[in-house]
Design a protein around this motif. Structure first.
Motif, short mmCIF file in Angstrom:
data_model
loop_
_atom_site.label_atom_id
_atom_site.label_comp_id
_atom_site.label_asym_id
_atom_site.label_seq_id
_atom_site.Cartn_x
_atom_site.Cartn_y
_atom_site.Cartn_z
N LEU A 73 -6.15 10.96 4.25
CA LEU A 73 -6.29 9.80 3.35
C LEU A 73 -7.76 9.47 3.13
CD1 LEU A 73 -3.45 7.59 4.85
CD2 LEU A 73 -3.41 8.79 2.66
N GLY A 122 5.00 0.94 3.76
CA GLY A 122 4.36 1.89 2.84
C GLY A 122 5.21 2.12 1.60
N ALA A 142 -8.47 6.75 0.33
CA ALA A 142 -7.22 6.18 -0.21
C ALA A 142 -7.16 4.67 0.03
CB ALA A 142 -6.02 6.83 0.43
N ARG A 196 0.82 -1.22 0.00
CA ARG A 196 0.00 0.00 0.00
C ARG A 196 0.85 1.27 0.00
NH1 ARG A 196 -5.30 -0.46 -0.96
NH2 ARG A 196 -5.70 1.36 0.33
N ARG A 197 1.66 1.42 -1.04
CA ARG A 197 2.46 2.63 -1.13
C ARG A 197 1.59 3.88 -1.24
NH1 ARG A 197 6.43 3.01 -6.05
NH2 ARG A 197 4.47 3.35 -7.12
N ILE A 198 0.35 3.72 -1.66
CA ILE A 198 -0.53 4.86 -1.85
C ILE A 198 -0.63 5.71 -0.57
CG2 ILE A 198 -2.68 3.58 -1.29
CD1 ILE A 198 -2.37 6.26 -4.03
N THR A 199 -0.56 5.07 0.60
CA THR A 199 -0.64 5.87 1.84
C THR A 199 0.56 6.79 1.95
OG1 THR A 199 0.37 4.07 3.09
CG2 THR A 199 -2.02 4.18 3.13
N THR A 200 1.74 6.29 1.59
CA THR A 200 2.94 7.14 1.62
C THR A 200 2.83 8.24 0.56
OG1 THR A 200 4.19 5.17 2.19
CG2 THR A 200 5.45 7.11 1.59
N SER A 201 2.35 7.86 -0.62
CA SER A 201 2.26 8.82 -1.72
C SER A 201 1.34 9.98 -1.37
CB SER A 201 1.75 8.13 -2.99
OG SER A 201 2.66 7.14 -3.39
N LEU A 202 0.17 9.65 -0.81
CA LEU A 202 -0.81 10.70 -0.54
C LEU A 202 -0.49 11.45 0.76
CD1 LEU A 202 -4.15 9.09 -1.73
CD2 LEU A 202 -2.69 10.71 -2.91
N ALA A 203 0.26 10.81 1.66
CA ALA A 203 0.73 11.56 2.83
C ALA A 203 1.76 12.59 2.38
CB ALA A 203 1.32 10.62 3.87
N TYR A 215 -4.86 18.56 7.02
CA TYR A 215 -3.64 18.00 6.45
C TYR A 215 -3.52 18.31 4.96
CZ TYR A 215 0.11 14.62 5.67
OH TYR A 215 1.31 14.03 5.35
N TRP A 220 12.53 9.24 -3.44
CA TRP A 220 11.37 9.87 -4.11
C TRP A 220 10.50 10.61 -3.10
CZ3 TRP A 220 6.35 9.21 -2.89
CH2 TRP A 220 5.89 7.97 -2.41
#
Lengths: 246, 235
Positions: free
Chosen positions: B50, B83, A246, A85-92, B65, B96
């Motif tokens: 999120l 993550g 997300a 779930r990289r999406i959590t990092t991306s959207l954070a 946020y 990145w």
């Protein structure tokens, strides 16, 4: 400006993702392989009925580039939703959904453009080398630009569809089958002229040259219709991505 | 400071959070304690922009946020695991992330050193142990030198030495004036590290305040927890 920074981050994500290079390899090596096979077949029988000019040979292989572009478009988004779930990092890191998706779309365009810029001259060069005929440079350039646009729009459509599904499996299977084995819109065009208005049929004249299927839209109107599909799908994808948790 | 006000979240007909309200203050470690599926992660996900709440607000320093342009420089977060994409290296992943928030590349080496992952080199994240993934998640949180840390179950998967290290890190952050909000279902862990406690059960906050006040009248935090949440309190 925040966009260049986010594009730069997305670019880094993409170039370090093995699936992106799988897409690039399919486009480059696949096109090259098919071109070589066809070119040798022509080379073996230069006076025969099978003779085809180098450009035609090279562009027969271009659907593989569409497959590669599809893999790139799908994986840029589906890679966010693997087990980790990289999406959590991306959207954070980048909470703006529109910004995130815009950056991904820009990266898809740039990456496919680079792949096209390497693949097409190599493929045409290889066909020319084997067959030995000359190639008209203006015609080659025009057809390469057209095909690049087709690849880019295909990649963006793949990106948009993956936003809806999150997983890459369904869009990959459907879009690859559609662009390599059976085109659903080609089948539809046999029974209804509506088929000519679907993205891949509308845009197919961007490859130039002789078409296997007559009828349908001309190059420029067709390109505009395909581009309109792309914009529409990306807009819908943005709306969904913006509303969804997300 | 983190302020959560009247947060409600419904999924279809199911109410996940119901009027959740609490604060997490600078210079203090606030523990968000509750059984599994009590609504801890849901609250933190809304706080981090999120997920969207059905009603209520979740603010960091008075701002939502999503309004931060470089959020990682204010809030560092970790929501379970790395993550990160499994095919990346730790360094590749952090680079990145750093770039997206205009954080200098040197911070990548610094945080890798800090969390003890400096030697992982070209090892892909997919080959990391659970503890290493957790450390990478923490490295990501620390990257932008944020004043606020939001950590979901940070001790998960860490060995005893790792748990102790994490505790020290969290305490140091609060001692330096930072705000820490961490969720946990491990009472022993919370008892060691928290100044303030927010207890949540079935989507509702059932108690909140300084640790000493909440546990007053009970032999242990565990007793207090079971009494407050009304769950499995076998004595």
């Amino acid at each position: 400006m925040i966009l260049p920074r986010v594009v730069s981050a997305e670019w880094r994500k993409t170039v370090t993702l093995p699936a992106s290079w799988t897409g690039a390899a399919v486009a480059l090596l696949g096109s090259l392989l098919i071109t070589m096979l066809n070119a040798y077949a022509v080379h073996a029988d230069p006076g025969g009925r099978a003779f085809v000019a180098p450009l035609e040979i090279a562009f027969t292989a271009m659907p593989l580039g569409t497959v590669g572009a599809t893999v790139i478009g799908v994986s840029v988004f589906s890679s966010e939703y693997t087990n980790d779930r990289r999406i959590t990092t991306s959207l954070a890191a980048v909470p703006g959904r529109v910004l995130t998706l815009a950056a991904k779309a820009i990266v898809v365009v740039l990456f496919i453009a680079v792949v096209a810029a390497v693949t097409m001259p190599l493929t045409i060069g290889a066909a020319r080398l084997v067959i030995g005929e000359t190639v008209s440079v203006p015609e080659a350039v025009a057809r390469c630009l057209g095909a690049t646009l087709f690849w880019i729009l295909s990649g963006l459509i793949a990106l948009a569809i993956t936003v809806f599904t999150r997983s890459g499996v369904v869009p990959l299977v459907v879009l690859i089958v559609n662009s390599s084995l059976v085109s659903f819109s080609l089948l539809l065009s046999k029974i209804s002229s509506l088929g000519f208005w679907l993205p891949d049929m509308a845009g197919r004249r961007l490859f130039g040259g002789v078409q296997a299927t007559e009828g349908g839209l001309g190059t420029v109107p067709g390109a505009l219709v395909m581009a309109a599909w792309t914009v529409l799908l990306l807009a819908a994808a943005t709306a969904v991505f913006n509303r969804r948790d997300a | 400071m983190i302020s959560i006000d009247g947060l409600t979240k419904r999924h279809g007909g199911r109410t996940v959070l119901s009027n959740v309200t609490f604060r997490a203050e600078p210079g203090r470690v606030t523990a968000f304690l509750g059984p599994n599926a009590a609504g801890k992660s849901s609250t933190l996900r809304i706080l981090l922009g999120l997920d969207r709440p059905t009603a209520g607000t979740a603010l960091v320093g008075g701002r939502p946020y999503r309004s931060f342009r470089e959020p990682l420089r204010t809030v560092g977060s970790m929501l379970g695991g790395s993550g990160a994409h499994r095919s990346h290296t730790a360094r590749g992943h952090l680079r990145w992330v750093a770039r997206s928030n205009g954080i200098p590349d040197r911070r990548v080496s610094e945080v890798l050193e800090r969390v003890g992952l400096a030697d992982t080199g070209r090892t892909r994240i997919g080959r990391f142990s659970l503890g290493m993934q957790q450390r990478l998640g923490l490295a990501t949180a620390l990257l932008g030198e944020p004043a606020v840390l939001v950590l979901d179950e940070p001790a998960n998967g860490l060995d005893p030495e790792g748990v102790r290290w994490m505790r020290g890190l969290v305490r140091d952050h609060a001692a330096a004036g930072g705000t820490v909000l961490l969720s946990s279902h491990l009472m022993s862990e919370v008892a060691e590290v928290a100044d303030d406690l927010v207890v949540i059960a079935a989507g509702r906050v059932v108690a909140g305040g300084p640790l000493t006040r909440i546990t007053a009248g009970y032999a242990t935090l565990e007793d207090a927890f079971f009494a407050l949440t009304g769950t499995g309190g076998v004595r």
